[in-house]
Design a protein around this motif. Structure first.
Motif, short mmCIF file in Angstrom:
data_model
loop_
_atom_site.label_atom_id
_atom_site.label_comp_id
_atom_site.label_asym_id
_atom_site.label_seq_id
_atom_site.Cartn_x
_atom_site.Cartn_y
_atom_site.Cartn_z
N MET A 72 -19.86 0.07 3.38
CA MET A 72 -18.84 -0.94 3.51
C MET A 72 -18.17 -1.23 2.46
O MET A 72 -18.66 -1.55 1.45
CB MET A 72 -19.31 -2.28 4.13
CG MET A 72 -20.39 -2.28 5.34
SD MET A 72 -21.82 -3.35 5.09
CE MET A 72 -23.15 -2.38 5.15
N VAL A 73 -16.85 -1.35 2.61
CA VAL A 73 -15.96 -1.70 1.32
C VAL A 73 -15.14 -2.89 1.80
O VAL A 73 -14.50 -2.82 2.58
CB VAL A 73 -15.10 -0.43 0.93
CG1 VAL A 73 -14.17 -0.81 -0.16
CG2 VAL A 73 -16.05 0.72 0.77
N LEU B 49 -18.62 -8.84 3.86
CA LEU B 49 -19.64 -8.01 3.47
C LEU B 49 -21.08 -8.47 4.04
O LEU B 49 -21.78 -7.58 4.53
CB LEU B 49 -19.88 -7.79 2.00
CG LEU B 49 -18.56 -6.96 1.12
CD1 LEU B 49 -18.80 -6.92 -0.27
CD2 LEU B 49 -18.53 -5.47 1.97
N ARG C 239 0.78 -1.14 -0.02
CA ARG C 239 -0.14 0.17 0.11
C ARG C 239 0.85 1.19 0.21
O ARG C 239 0.40 2.28 -0.69
CB ARG C 239 -1.03 0.05 1.34
CG ARG C 239 -2.16 1.04 1.24
CD ARG C 239 -3.25 0.62 2.05
NE ARG C 239 -4.19 1.78 2.09
CZ ARG C 239 -4.12 2.61 3.09
NH1 ARG C 239 -3.37 2.71 3.99
NH2 ARG C 239 -5.11 3.82 2.90
N HIS D 191 -25.42 -4.64 10.28
CA HIS D 191 -26.25 -3.08 10.17
C HIS D 191 -27.70 -3.35 10.37
O HIS D 191 -28.24 -2.49 10.81
CB HIS D 191 -25.58 -2.37 9.01
CG HIS D 191 -24.35 -1.53 9.29
ND1 HIS D 191 -23.18 -2.16 8.74
CD2 HIS D 191 -24.12 -0.29 9.74
CE1 HIS D 191 -22.40 -1.30 9.09
NE2 HIS D 191 -22.71 -0.27 9.58
N GLU E 240 1.83 6.63 -6.76
CA GLU E 240 1.06 7.69 -7.28
C GLU E 240 1.46 9.31 -7.10
O GLU E 240 1.06 10.31 -7.95
CB GLU E 240 -0.40 7.66 -6.54
CG GLU E 240 -1.28 6.44 -7.10
CD GLU E 240 -2.66 5.94 -6.26
OE1 GLU E 240 -2.85 6.72 -5.07
OE2 GLU E 240 -3.06 5.01 -6.52
N ASN F 162 -21.26 -7.88 7.59
CA ASN F 162 -21.71 -6.08 7.81
C ASN F 162 -23.00 -5.77 7.44
O ASN F 162 -23.79 -4.96 8.15
CB ASN F 162 -20.47 -5.64 7.05
CG ASN F 162 -18.97 -5.37 7.93
OD1 ASN F 162 -19.27 -4.94 8.98
ND2 ASN F 162 -18.24 -5.93 7.31
N HIS G 261 -12.90 6.34 -1.09
CA HIS G 261 -13.27 7.40 0.14
C HIS G 261 -14.71 7.59 -0.15
O HIS G 261 -15.20 8.33 -0.87
CB HIS G 261 -12.31 8.51 -0.12
CG HIS G 261 -10.94 8.35 0.06
ND1 HIS G 261 -10.16 8.30 -1.20
CD2 HIS G 261 -10.34 8.03 1.03
CE1 HIS G 261 -9.02 7.98 -0.72
NE2 HIS G 261 -8.99 7.74 0.38
N THR H 124 -7.43 0.46 -5.79
CA THR H 124 -7.42 1.89 -5.18
C THR H 124 -8.05 1.87 -3.92
O THR H 124 -8.99 0.89 -3.89
CB THR H 124 -7.74 2.99 -6.05
OG1 THR H 124 -7.64 4.31 -5.51
CG2 THR H 124 -9.39 2.86 -6.34
N ASP H 125 -7.80 2.78 -2.93
CA ASP H 125 -8.68 2.91 -1.95
C ASP H 125 -9.73 3.82 -2.27
O ASP H 125 -9.71 4.81 -2.68
CB ASP H 125 -7.94 3.69 -0.68
CG ASP H 125 -6.72 2.51 -0.23
OD1 ASP H 125 -6.92 1.13 -0.45
OD2 ASP H 125 -5.52 2.91 0.19
N GLN I 244 -4.55 7.87 5.32
CA GLN I 244 -5.30 7.65 6.49
C GLN I 244 -4.86 6.27 7.52
O GLN I 244 -5.67 5.64 7.85
CB GLN I 244 -6.94 7.52 6.02
CG GLN I 244 -7.22 8.41 4.85
CD GLN I 244 -8.88 8.43 4.75
OE1 GLN I 244 -9.59 7.50 4.85
NE2 GLN I 244 -9.58 9.60 4.88
N ARG J 218 2.05 1.72 -3.37
CA ARG J 218 1.05 2.17 -4.53
C ARG J 218 1.07 3.50 -4.24
O ARG J 218 0.86 4.54 -5.23
CB ARG J 218 -0.17 1.28 -4.09
CG ARG J 218 -1.39 1.95 -4.75
CD ARG J 218 -2.66 1.14 -4.97
NE ARG J 218 -3.09 0.47 -3.71
CZ ARG J 218 -3.97 0.86 -3.00
NH1 ARG J 218 -4.59 1.70 -3.31
NH2 ARG J 218 -4.25 0.03 -1.76
N TYR J 219 1.19 4.19 -2.95
CA TYR J 219 0.82 5.59 -2.72
C TYR J 219 1.86 6.39 -3.16
O TYR J 219 1.83 7.39 -3.85
CB TYR J 219 0.45 5.91 -1.21
CG TYR J 219 -0.89 5.76 -0.96
CD1 TYR J 219 -1.63 4.56 -0.75
CD2 TYR J 219 -1.97 7.08 -1.09
CE1 TYR J 219 -3.09 4.51 -0.30
CE2 TYR J 219 -3.10 6.88 -0.81
CZ TYR J 219 -3.73 5.63 -0.34
OH TYR J 219 -4.99 5.45 -0.33
#
Lengths: 212, 212
Positions: B187-188, A200, A15, A207, A22, A203, B181, B178-179, A41, A18-19
């Motif tokens: 939920m991802v 998923l 990660r 929820h 970019e 979650n 936002h 990619t992350d 983040q 990757r950043y």
């Protein structure tokens, strides 16, 4: 020096990589851990701690040299080399992975596909030939393969993995939905898609049952 | 009760679920945490701790009732329901995922595929129709979609995810590298294949440079 690095840190390195890639694309030459922290983040202290595992790369008050850090993390991840990869299973997933040119750009070269289906044999996916599974042992005698990708049903996965290991393969990228029990010096990286999907559904369900 | 369950435990649940399913297939009715521990190669105390998060299910000295535990974990994972899923991106990966009947068996029903390519529109993958991306908003107005799977280039991923969220989708299975936002209640779950591959190259590289 790299001896004691935790698996959690290693998991985070791609990660960072990757950043930083970019940032290079955006023309950024230097970045502080605070700025990188905002983008990614994660806390700045986590970034400093993670990168300190590899000797730091940052100069106090001066930030990180983006291109240098990118290159060094790439080296740590082994991305300054190329890897010969075969795919076991010429079905949809195997063909999809063989078609990813992105992996090749990173140094992962798919050189052959193997399948039990004689109908597929001799066909090519992006120029990569499909071989009959029976030919695996002979192929491994004459080709040094770094990584084998398994996209076969789980019932055959362990037996096939053992054939690969006996042929000298030391790293397995496993898409079969089972845990492989292999000698300790063989590396296995699992991609269990249905388990990812269950995160998923957990979650969504959570929820729905905890709505206020 | 489920409020404080850590992400790490949730990530382990699908593996328990898988092993319990295999035990059922093998005709096993009861299992002690020690036996389960040997099979799964995690400590018995971890198993007891993990399952205690959900009220236990085990009786002292009597072991776990396999079918009951399987069913309860399935409920916790939300697998006693069905989920309507769409796939954004009708390329190789999107088609491969649409073809996985295994997901459908678990309750994840792919109901539509969307793509920007007019050539794909109207085609079917396993009976699932490909729609033009422009139709997404209208489609979401008339269909309740639980999960959207993103198999599109990363440059379009966040913008597309926002369109999905505005259309009411709350869960995204993201294969774009990619992350995203997104608002907090979305939920991802990311599947970053190249990052998985880098765990292997790291290990291969590490072993090569630390040979004795």
């Amino acid at each position: 020096m790299e001896k004691g690095i935790s698996k959690a840190v290693i998991k985070r390195l791609p990660r960072y990589y990757r950043y930083l890639g970019e940032l290079i694309d955006d023309g950024v030459e230097r970045i502080s851990s605070n700025e990188l922290s905002e983008r990614m983040q994660v806390t700045a202290s986590q970034i400093r701690q993670d990168l300190n595992n590899f000797g730091g790369f940052g100069q106090q008050g001066y930030g990180y040299n983006v291109a240098h850090l990118y290159q060094e993390i790439g080296k740590i991840l082994g991305l300054d080399k190329t890897y010969q990869m075969i795919i076991i299973g010429g079905g949809r997933l195997g063909q999809t992975l063989a078609n990813y040119t992105k992996f090749e750009k990173r140094g992962f070269q798919v050189v052959a596909i193997f399948d039990v289906d004689p109908e597929l044999v001799g066909k090519e996916v992006r120029g990569i030939e499909v071989h009959l599974m029976e030919e695996l042992e002979d192929y491994l005698k004459t080709h040094k393969i770094d990584i084998a990708t398994l996209t076969i049903p789980k019932a055959y996965a362990e037996e096939t993995a053992m054939r690969l290991v006996e042929g000298g393969v030391k790293a397995i990228w496993n898409f079969a939905h089972t845990d492989l029990h292999l000698p300790e010096d063989v590396m296995v990286e699992n991609v269990h898609l249905s388990e990812s999907l269950m995160q998923l559904s957990y979650n969504i369900h959570w929820h729905e049952t905890h709505k206020s």
